[in-house]
Write an enzyme that holds these catalytic residues in place. Structure first.
Site, PDB file in Angstrom:
ATOM      1  N   ARG A  51     -27.185-106.953  68.126  1.00 29.86           N
ATOM      2  CA  ARG A  51     -28.263-108.717  69.355  1.00 29.86           C
ATOM      3  C   ARG A  51     -29.864-107.928  69.610  1.00 29.86           C
ATOM      4  NH1 ARG A  51     -26.740-112.286  73.077  1.00 29.86           N
ATOM      5  NH2 ARG A  51     -26.471-110.512  74.061  1.00 29.86           N
ATOM      6  N   ASP A  52     -30.009-106.530  69.307  1.00 28.98           N
ATOM      7  CA  ASP A  52     -31.148-105.660  69.079  1.00 28.98           C
ATOM      8  C   ASP A  52     -31.764-104.705  68.235  1.00 28.98           C
ATOM      9  OD1 ASP A  52     -33.437-105.229  70.939  1.00 28.98           O
ATOM     10  OD2 ASP A  52     -32.622-104.308  72.357  1.00 28.98           O
ATOM     11  N   ILE A  53     -31.857-105.417  67.317  1.00 28.03           N
ATOM     12  CA  ILE A  53     -31.780-104.310  65.422  1.00 28.03           C
ATOM     13  C   ILE A  53     -33.270-104.321  65.664  1.00 28.03           C
ATOM     14  CG2 ILE A  53     -32.013-104.564  63.485  1.00 28.03           C
ATOM     15  CD1 ILE A  53     -28.897-103.750  64.718  1.00 28.03           C
TER      16      ILE A  53
END
Length: 173
Positions: free
Chosen positions: A86-88
């Site tokens: 969820r935070d690439i």
């Protein structure tokens, strides 16, 4: 002890628990985690190198594609285990001196089977430039959201700019 946000310690421990379950050459290795004398700690693999942002100008197109491929393999592995990062973003992709691309910062990662947690559907959490449309709307996400985000990282790596930009988070979303 300076963190007054009560969820910090929970997020910290959850990140360590998530990563410790993911043993892959392109995911940072966690050796130990816990709380000692009121201080949270994670003992993890030391990565001698820079992140993708810091290395961008020194990399060829071929190298950038190889890096994205390695992170795609890591995301495939994590997705099959039921986890969504969820935070690439480029800052969370480290480039080791050994040629490995290593995915870090699972601070807002979430398992598919999580019934409740510290980050809930209905709240958009992540880095706006790289978030999938469903993530910006605060909807349910799965491994495909990470693939979308990695596609944005690839686009930025090859072109030097993000595909969507705007004066606010809402405009970007």
């Amino acid at each position: 002890p300076d963190h007054t946000d009560e969820s910090f310690s929970d997020r910290f421990v959850r990140e360590a628990q998530i990563i410790s379950k993911l043993t892959h050459p392109n995911i940072v290795t966690i050796y130990d985690a816990g709380v000692h004398a009121g201080y949270n700690y994670i003992a993890m693999e030391y990565i001698a190198g820079k992140n993708l942002v810091e290395s961008h100008a020194d990399l060829s197109y071929r190298q950038k594609i190889t890096i994205i491929r390695q992170i795609a393999l890591a995301l495939d592995y994590a997705g099959k285990k039921g986890y969504v990062h969820r935070d690439i973003k480029p800052e969370n992709i480290m480039l080791g001196d050994d040629g490995r691309a290593i995915l870090t910062d699972f601070g807002i990662a979430r398992g598919h089977n999580v019934e409740s947690g510290l980050t809930l559907t209905g709240k958009a959490i992540g880095t706006p430039y790289f978030m999938s449309p469903e993530q910006t709307r605060g909807q349910q996400v799965d491994h495909r959201s990470d693939i979308y985000s990695l596609g944005v990282v690839l686009f930025q790596s090859l072109t030097g700019y993000v595909p969507y930009d705007g004066p606010s988070i809402v405009a970007i979303g």
